[in-house]
Design a protein around this motif. Structure first.
Motif, PDB file in Angstrom:
ATOM      1  N   ARG A 412       0.847  -1.188   0.000  1.00 47.71           N
ATOM      2  CA  ARG A 412       0.000   0.000   0.000  1.00 47.71           C
ATOM      3  C   ARG A 412       0.890   1.248   0.000  1.00 47.71           C
ATOM      4  NH1 ARG A 412      -3.371  -2.898  -1.554  1.00 47.71           N
ATOM      5  NH2 ARG A 412      -5.355  -3.452  -0.578  1.00 47.71           N
ATOM      6  N   GLN A 447      -3.727   5.025   1.405  1.00 50.18           N
ATOM      7  CA  GLN A 447      -4.581   4.029   0.767  1.00 50.18           C
ATOM      8  C   GLN A 447      -5.257   3.129   1.799  1.00 50.18           C
ATOM      9  OE1 GLN A 447      -2.241   1.901  -2.132  1.00 50.18           O
ATOM     10  NE2 GLN A 447      -2.479   3.511  -3.677  1.00 50.18           N
ATOM     11  N   PRO A 448      -6.381   2.493   1.406  1.00 50.23           N
ATOM     12  CA  PRO A 448      -7.064   1.575   2.326  1.00 50.23           C
ATOM     13  C   PRO A 448      -6.138   0.440   2.769  1.00 50.23           C
ATOM     14  CG  PRO A 448      -8.454   2.081   0.429  1.00 50.23           C
ATOM     15  CD  PRO A 448      -7.115   2.661   0.137  1.00 50.23           C
ATOM     16  N   ASP A 460      -7.111   4.786   4.536  1.00 53.57           N
ATOM     17  CA  ASP A 460      -8.292   5.053   3.709  1.00 53.57           C
ATOM     18  C   ASP A 460      -8.754   6.504   3.876  1.00 53.57           C
ATOM     19  OD1 ASP A 460     -10.292   4.572   1.919  1.00 53.57           O
ATOM     20  OD2 ASP A 460     -11.601   3.532   3.320  1.00 53.57           O
ATOM     21  N   ARG A 461      -7.852   7.445   3.552  1.00 54.80           N
ATOM     22  CA  ARG A 461      -8.171   8.862   3.745  1.00 54.80           C
ATOM     23  C   ARG A 461      -7.486   9.700   2.679  1.00 54.80           C
ATOM     24  NH1 ARG A 461      -6.234  12.379   8.868  1.00 54.80           N
ATOM     25  NH2 ARG A 461      -4.290  12.208   7.702  1.00 54.80           N
ATOM     26  N   ASP A 486     -13.199   9.458   2.585  1.00 60.05           N
ATOM     27  CA  ASP A 486     -12.694   8.111   2.786  1.00 60.05           C
ATOM     28  C   ASP A 486     -13.279   7.177   1.734  1.00 60.05           C
ATOM     29  OD1 ASP A 486     -15.302   7.795   3.609  1.00 60.05           O
ATOM     30  OD2 ASP A 486     -14.827   7.424   5.708  1.00 60.05           O
ATOM     31  N   ASN A 487     -13.185   5.857   1.983  1.00 57.96           N
ATOM     32  CA  ASN A 487     -13.623   4.836   1.019  1.00 57.96           C
ATOM     33  C   ASN A 487     -13.017   5.124  -0.355  1.00 57.96           C
ATOM     34  OD1 ASN A 487     -14.880   2.655  -0.161  1.00 57.96           O
ATOM     35  ND2 ASN A 487     -16.955   3.510  -0.057  1.00 57.96           N
ATOM     36  N   GLY A 489     -11.383   3.208  -2.211  1.00 53.30           N
ATOM     37  CA  GLY A 489     -11.591   2.108  -3.138  1.00 53.30           C
ATOM     38  C   GLY A 489     -12.993   2.044  -3.702  1.00 53.30           C
ATOM     39  N   LYS A 496     -19.499   5.955   2.158  1.00 53.07           N
ATOM     40  CA  LYS A 496     -18.471   6.937   1.831  1.00 53.07           C
ATOM     41  C   LYS A 496     -18.830   8.234   2.531  1.00 53.07           C
ATOM     42  CE  LYS A 496     -16.100   9.169  -2.061  1.00 53.07           C
ATOM     43  NZ  LYS A 496     -14.804   8.515  -1.806  1.00 53.07           N
TER      44      LYS A 496
END
Length: 734
Positions: A412, A447-448, A460-461, A486-487, A489, A496
């Motif tokens: 990641r 990344q997530p 995830d931000r 966030d979210n 992906g 979200k």
């Protein structure tokens, strides 16, 4: 939803366009303005054109006074920062190298102006010639004298050019409490009464010869009650009563350092950032502009004699390697590039500071970081990118026989960037008052499922933020805006969420802006803050547990605060503060679930005599639940008195009384609380010679607490009262 009339008090702040136009206008006006900074600062030295001895004092004279708002002066001899060794007296900075003599030959003394932002600007570079026999004496140096700081006594000796210094410290603490009276009796403490004797000891030993320095420092903690032992949470009754809390062994010369004990490593925000534990670390310079750092540490913070080196557990450690290069040797941090590699693994073991680790973890990663500024320090920037692989190995104790889905090892990425630009510096507009305006932009994306053992991050931000800060004379102001989501992906079954935040901060002392011959003391210093936060879900997730739009959050919050302070004299001051907050829930079905709160507070401080201080504060707090509806109100009154007795030196009496009344307008709940404290403390010392100085502090305290809570809905009437005497006595052997 609150109606429109009620919401008018919360105005909508959209000042971005105004700030952009203001910046453009000010840049145009200030394009020809002179920039105040380091250009008007000059530094001279008493050793210029002379040869000094290895232990001769040196004096640096600054051409003007450096105010706190200007920053500070830093001094480097070759590549070593020696700022902390200098003594300041007026515009003079002096240093006498008694413990660490100057090396024979020519050294480079570089003086920097360190700005408030943390950036360094070179003022001057001086050549210092050192010989075994000096050409100037100590008397010629004109070193200003300064009072010696009170510190632990040390023994320094010189044997054949080798310096030895030994510094021990011992502290004994006696604390106790009499039979505490409580109602109900069941609320009494377990140990009632008690008397404990605790202590700390520190041993520091230094040896210096030919530029090399060897330092040992050990800190011990002893307790008289088993449950207060340093490792009681880990070893229970097996914990030793006297234990090692920390130690550090260091060998250094110039920029080279080799450390063993409690060390720290890393400056990469997302990989390993100031990770501290017990282990071994080294800083190895490679020429004047490059350096290599390496560290091997225990995976969590530890204390005690066990695992003395910190690296004996093969699967519970952190290993890091770093390389850094300064591309502009005349300007530290002018352009600095760093590369870091880290491998870490954790077992589910107890942590001395944070309890237990719930699961075994492993991570491996690398990262780049660049930091710099232009020659005029108008532009400052920092950026970095990190790649990391994290996994949770199988843990039979955690699985407990259950079949769990294994977590795949996946690489990641995390990145960040920050840039600041001074649009205006030193622009004179009115009455010699200068305008400074700085803009800053920050970006961060993680990344997530990103995680690193060596750094604390929120995965995830995606976040973007900009802010403008500045000052016009004594007036300070700031405006900021943040956007977060966030979210990343875009998983359809996961909500979200988005955040939008804006804030304004203003601080203004009115007196400096009023044109009078004499300052008007009755004019206040005022401040105002405004904060607006909007948190909401993008849409209703599909294939998840969300069934209704009312489950998707949509909330907007406003907060305002105003304060003013009057200082009429050294013996009298007033202050007033007002704050108001509103929480507006907007999701379907929750439109009336709003809250409003207000606080009014007034305080007065007075000094009837030079030995007596009195303070009084009154506060009125209101909470309004618009959905029920319900209003709760709390009234507070607090006083504090401090009396430094003139008839007994170092004797201080302090006392405080506070009351609070709380309840709701429907008369469903009531609460009353009262507190009273009285304390006498006394400090005295014996002896003046090293290792024979005893510094003692004593205090005795009385406290009385009363509380009564009534809930007429649940038919509860709770009453409690506590009063106790405490005492303490500490001995510091220096």
């Amino acid at each position: 939803m609150q109606n429109q009339n009620e919401k008018k008090i919360f105005f909508s702040v959209r000042p971005i366009a105004v700030f952009v136009m203001l910046i453009a206008a000010l840049v145009y006006v200030g394009s020809t303005a002179q920039t105040a900074g380091t250009d008007d600062i000059e530094v001279t030295a008493n050793f210029t054109g002379k040869t000094i001895g290895r232990t001769s004092p040196i004096v640096l004279t600054v051409s003007r006074t450096i105010e706190p708002a200007d920053g500070r002066i830093a001094v480097m001899i070759d590549n070593t920062d020696v700022t902390a060794l200098f003594t300041s007296s007026g515009n003079d900075l002096s240093y006498k190298p008694e413990l660490f003599p100057f090396p024979i030959g020519e050294s480079r003394v570089t003086v920097y102006h360190v700005l408030v932002s943390g950036e360094w600007k070179q003022i001057n570079e001086l050549a210092m010639k050192v010989a075994a026999e000096p050409e100037i004496s100590i008397a010629d140096a004109s070193v200003p004298t300064a009072p010696e700081p009170q510190a632990a006594a040390s023994s320094a000796t010189d044997v054949g050019g080798t310096k030895f210094q030994f510094t021990p410290t011992i502290t004994l603490n006696v604390k106790g409490q009499n039979q505490t009276l409580t109602f109900p009796r069941e609320s009494a403490p377990t140990r009632n009464p008690f008397t404990d004797v605790d202590g700390q000891a520190g041993l520091e030993f230094k040896v210096a010869r030919r530029g090399w320095t060897f330092t040992n420092k050990f800190d011990l903690v002893g307790v008289g009650f088993k449950q207060n032992a340093l490792r009681f949470g880990e070893l229970q009754n097996e914990a030793p009563m006297i234990d090692l809390s920390s130690y550090l062994i260091e060998l250094s010369k110039d920029r080279f350092k080799l450390n063993m004990g409690h060390v720290s490593f890393g400056s990469n925000r997302h990989l390993i950032n100031s990770f501290s534990s017990r282990g071994i670390s080294a800083v190895i310079p490679m020429g004047k502009q490059n350096e290599i750092t390496v560290a091997a540490m225990n995976g969590t913070s530890i204390v005690g004699y066990d695992n003395f080196l910190g690296i004996t557990r093969r699967k519970h450690n952190v290993i890091g390697l770093g390389f850094a290069r300064e591309f502009i040797k005349e300007r530290p941090n002018g352009l600095r590039v760093e590369f870091t590699v880290m491998r870490g693994s954790l077992l589910p073991l107890a942590n001395a500071n944070q309890g237990t680790v719930n699961d075994a973890e492993r991570s491996f990663g690398f990262g780049f970081r660049v930091k710099g500024n232009d020659k005029g320090d108008r532009i400052r920037y920092e950026a970095g990118i990190t790649r990391n692989r994290f996994t949770n190995p199988a843990d039979p104790q955690l699985e407990q026989g259950q079949t769990l889905t294994a977590i795949r090892e996946t690489w990641r990425t995390a990145r960040f960037a920050e840039i600041s630009f001074d649009f205006l510096r030193g622009l004179k507009l009115w009455r010699e008052k200068k305008l400074k305006l700085t803009g800053t932009y920050r970006h961060e994306e993680i990344q997530p499922l990103y995680r690193s053992i060596g750094a604390s991050t929120q995965a995830d931000r995606h976040q973007n933020q900009f802010e403008f800060t500045g000052n016009f004379g004594e007036l300070t102001f700031a405006f900021g805006n943040l956007r977060d989501r966030d979210n990343l992906g875009r998983v359809a079954s996961i909500l979200k969420t988005l955040n939008r935040r804006s804030n304004i901060i203003i601080g203004l002392p009115i007196a400096p802006f009023v044109m009078t011959k004499k300052p008007l003391k009755w004019l206040p210093t005022i401040s105002y803050t405004f904060d607006q936060l909007h948190q909401f879900g993008e849409s209703l997730p599909s294939n998840g547990e969300f069934r209704d739009p009312s489950q998707v959050p949509d909330q907007k919050s406003f907060a305002q605060a105003f304060s003013s302070q009057w200082t009429l004299s050294e013996a009298l001051s007033f202050s007033y503060r007002y704050s108001r907050a509103f929480q507006d829930n907007r999701q379907p079905g929750r439109e009336r679930a709003d809250f409003r709160s207000t606080v009014n507070a007034f305080s007065i401080g007075t000094k009837p005599t030079k030995d007596l201080d009195l303070d009084v504060e009154i506060a009125d707090e209101m909470q309004n639940n618009l959905e029920q509806p319900r209003k709760d109100r709390t009234l507070r009154l607090g006083t504090r008195a401090t009396w430094r007795t003139a008839f007994l030196k170092n004797s201080v009496f302090t006392s405080g009384i506070s009351f609070s009344l709380a309840g709701d307008t429907g008369n469903q709940n009531d609460a009353r609380n009262a507190e009273f404290d009285l304390q006498w403390s006394y400090r005295f010392a014996f002896g003046k010679k090293k290792f024979k100085k005893l510094d003692t502090q004593f205090f005795i305290r009385y406290s009385n607490r009363y509380g009564n809570t009534i809930d007429r809905i649940q038919t509860v009437n709770s009453y409690n009262k506590t009063q106790a005497f405490n005492f303490g006595l500490s001995f510091n052997i220096l």
